[in-house]
Design an enzyme around this catalytic site. Structure first.
Site, PDB file in Angstrom:
ATOM      1  N   VAL A 110       0.009  21.306   2.071  1.00  0.00           N
ATOM      2  CA  VAL A 110      -1.134  20.444   2.366  1.00  0.00           C
ATOM      3  C   VAL A 110      -0.882  19.572   3.606  1.00  0.00           C
ATOM      4  O   VAL A 110      -1.692  19.543   4.538  1.00  0.00           O
ATOM      5  CB  VAL A 110      -1.447  19.538   1.147  1.00  0.00           C
ATOM      6  CG1 VAL A 110      -2.593  18.603   1.454  1.00  0.00           C
ATOM      7  CG2 VAL A 110      -1.750  20.390  -0.072  1.00  0.00           C
ATOM      8  N   GLY A 127       0.785  -1.243   0.000  1.00  0.00           N
ATOM      9  CA  GLY A 127       0.000   0.000   0.000  1.00  0.00           C
ATOM     10  C   GLY A 127       0.816   1.291   0.000  1.00  0.00           C
ATOM     11  O   GLY A 127       0.262   2.375  -0.161  1.00  0.00           O
ATOM     12  N   GLY A 128       2.135   1.179   0.224  1.00  0.00           N
ATOM     13  CA  GLY A 128       3.007   2.354   0.083  1.00  0.00           C
ATOM     14  C   GLY A 128       2.782   3.423   1.125  1.00  0.00           C
ATOM     15  O   GLY A 128       2.192   3.194   2.187  1.00  0.00           O
ATOM     16  N   HIS A 161     -32.154  19.316  -4.176  1.00  0.00           N
ATOM     17  CA  HIS A 161     -32.299  20.313  -3.115  1.00  0.00           C
ATOM     18  C   HIS A 161     -32.748  19.625  -1.833  1.00  0.00           C
ATOM     19  O   HIS A 161     -33.605  18.752  -1.882  1.00  0.00           O
ATOM     20  CB  HIS A 161     -33.347  21.347  -3.514  1.00  0.00           C
ATOM     21  CG  HIS A 161     -33.615  22.336  -2.415  1.00  0.00           C
ATOM     22  ND1 HIS A 161     -32.731  23.343  -2.105  1.00  0.00           N
ATOM     23  CD2 HIS A 161     -34.633  22.432  -1.520  1.00  0.00           C
ATOM     24  CE1 HIS A 161     -33.217  24.035  -1.080  1.00  0.00           C
ATOM     25  NE2 HIS A 161     -34.360  23.500  -0.710  1.00  0.00           N
TER      26      HIS A 161
END
Ligand SMILES: Cc1cc2nc3c(=O)[nH]c(=O)nc-3n(C[C@H](O)[C@H](O)[C@H](O)COP(=O)(O)OP(=O)(O)OC[C@H]3O[C@@H](n4cnc5c(N)ncnc54)[C@H](O)[C@@H]3O)c2cc1C
Length: 462
Positions: free
Chosen positions: A179, A39-40, A441
């Site tokens: 970030v 998954g790094g 809406h």
């Protein structure tokens, strides 16, 4: 010696997605990973653990500061940081195990250990030699170091240590207003830390549209985050009390000292091209150590490709994933492609910040005539009902053709809302196309429609 059609180095979102797509296309695939889990950066120490803590801290903050507005009393609030961290670990494990399952399902061989290209079509992993018709370098990135600031991952931490603290710091100093610094800074701010961000430039998140960045900074200041812009850290000294930072104006001038109990170094990330054997294989790197590729992710050496954070472009998981798919398809003889004009980017603070396409500054620099449509969340019924009215939607469209060129959102669920505008840009839509779509809406997405209407000077609810 085992032989593969494709051997991917690195199992981050670029590498594991590339491996799965190549296997789907009928190729014999292996993926080498030196970390104990798949998954790094993204799944283990990046996107996923940071979002787990952002969610937990957001819940804590809401219970502390917002529930009473809704007439909900929770008595005395307590923080069990150990449990919060354990939950984060469970979320990470569920994701990394998920990739293991996908590898088994798609018959991708997981090669455990550090991989190194040893010659044309040859890779050694953990001392074992493998042959590969195609090698895909997806070795990702690591935190960029700063001279004078030595990381120990205890008191001076990168994002990795910043997501593992065992207690809430009294004063967290974040070096870098980008970030990662703002997301992790937000986590600890919400849990009670005093947070000061030191940024070299005169603005935060330099990649953002300047108007959005300014409004974002104001919202964070309202939340109690402090900013020292146009300032640089030149030294960090460990003391009994914590860390003493030496800070100077970016342009030079009188230095002063700032005390912190934890310092988060978050000045950016650099490609992990070392240790993969690229130099020995003759693979060219650019001036920033990133692997050079052509428009089809091919390096200068036949049969060696590269994708994700280790090549140029935004360091984002979904950019790496899309490149992983594209390169697998190209290797399989198909026409893989990534549209870099339509890659969304999200900051998962509260409110969130999301953008896709061009900023006003970029359009000005390119001499493009454009119109702006803006709509504030204060005028959106759902945002009022939620009690989250900070921010706005900003749409940039070509003045002559009305084609959507960029979209920027500061507000609740901006990361979800940007998907519609990414789709619109991908399909070459105009602002009028978005304005004519019926939006449910009451939803936050009505603010997107209204911003598109505003680009033609005809917003209804403003
Ligand atoms: C704190 C943090 C938060 C983030 N949040 C987000 C977010 O919200 N959204 C987003 O889009 N992006 C986010 N990112 C960025 C994102 O994690 C990266 O863009 C993404 O992981 C890049 O994927 P990659 O596959 O190129 O490389 P990586 O995920 O870095 O994976 C590379 C893998 O290769 C392995 N490797 C390296 N060399 C070798 C070798 N020689 N042999 C074997 N294995 C090797 C490494 O161990 C690593 O597991 C965040 C990053 C951080 C640090």
């Amino acid at each position: 010696m085992a032989e593969f059609d494709v051997l991917v180095i690195g199992s981050g979102p670029g590498g594991y997605v590339c491996a799965i797509r190549a296997a789907q296309l009928g190729l014999k695939v292996a993926c080498a990973e030196k970390r104990a889990t798949l998954g790094g950066t993204c799944l283990n120490i990046g996107c996923i653990p940071s979002k787990a803590l952002l969610q937990s801290s957001e819940n804590f903050h809401a219970a502390q500061h917002q529930f009473s507005d809704h007439g909900i009393g929770v008595g005395e609030l307590t923080l069990d940081l150990a449990r919060m961290m354990a939950r984060k670990g469970e979320v990470v494990a569920a994701n990394t195990k998920g990739v293991e399952f996908l590898f088994r399902k798609n018959k991708v061989t997981w090669l455990k250990g550090e991989a190194r290209i040893t010659g044309p079509g040859r890779v050694s992993v953990g001392g074992e030699e493998y042959a590969a018709k195609n090698i895909v370098i997806a070795s990702g990135s690591e935190s960029t170091p700063l001279k004078g600031v030595e990381v120990d991952e205890k008191r001076i931490v990168t994002s990795t240590g910043g997501l593992e603290l065992s207690e809430v710091p009294k004063h967290l100093v974040v070096i870098g207003g980008g970030v990662i610094g703002l997301e992790i800074g937000s986590v600890w701010r919400r849990l009670g830390a005093e947070v000061t961000v030191i940024e070299f430039l005169d603005r935060i998140v330099p990649t953002l549209d300047a108007e959005v960045a300014k409004a974002f900074e104001r919202v964070l200041v309202k939340q109690g985050m402090k900013f020292r812009l146009s300032s640089k850290v030149t030294a960090a000294k460990l003391t009994n009390a914590g860390v003493t930072l030496t800070v100077e104006p970016s342009k030079g001038g009188a230095a002063e000292e700032i005390m912190a109990d934890i310092v988060l170094l978050a000045i950016g990330r650099r490609a992990t091209s070392d240790g993969v054997g690229v130099t020995e294989a003759g693979v060219e790197l650019d001036e920033r150590g990133r692997v050079k590729v052509d428009a089809h992710f091919a390096t200068n050496v036949a049969g060696i490709w590269a994708i994700g954070d280790v090549i140029a472009g935004p360091m984002l998981a979904h950019k790496a994933e899309d490149e992983g798919v594209a390169v697998a398809e190209i290797i399989a003889g198909q026409a893989g492609h990534v549209n870099y004009e339509a890659i969304p980017s999200v900051i998962y603070t509260w409110p969130e910040v999301a953008s896709v396409g061009r900023s006003e500054e970029e359009l000005k620099a390119d001499g493009v005539a454009y119109v702006v449509g803006k709509f504030p969340f204060t005028a959106n019924g759902r945002a009022r009902a939620m009690g989250d009215t900070d921010g706005f939607v900003k749409i940039l469209a070509d003045k002559t053709t009305d084609r959507l060129l960029g979209a920027h959102i500061l507000g609740p669920d901006a990361g979800g809302l940007i998907a519609e505008l990414t789709t619109a840009i991908e399909f070459g839509a105009s602002a009028e196309d978005v304005a004519r779509i019926c939006h449910a809406h009451p939803t936050l997405s009505e603010a997107v429609k209204e911003a598109a209407l505003a680009a033609e000077g005809r917003a209804i609810h403003m």
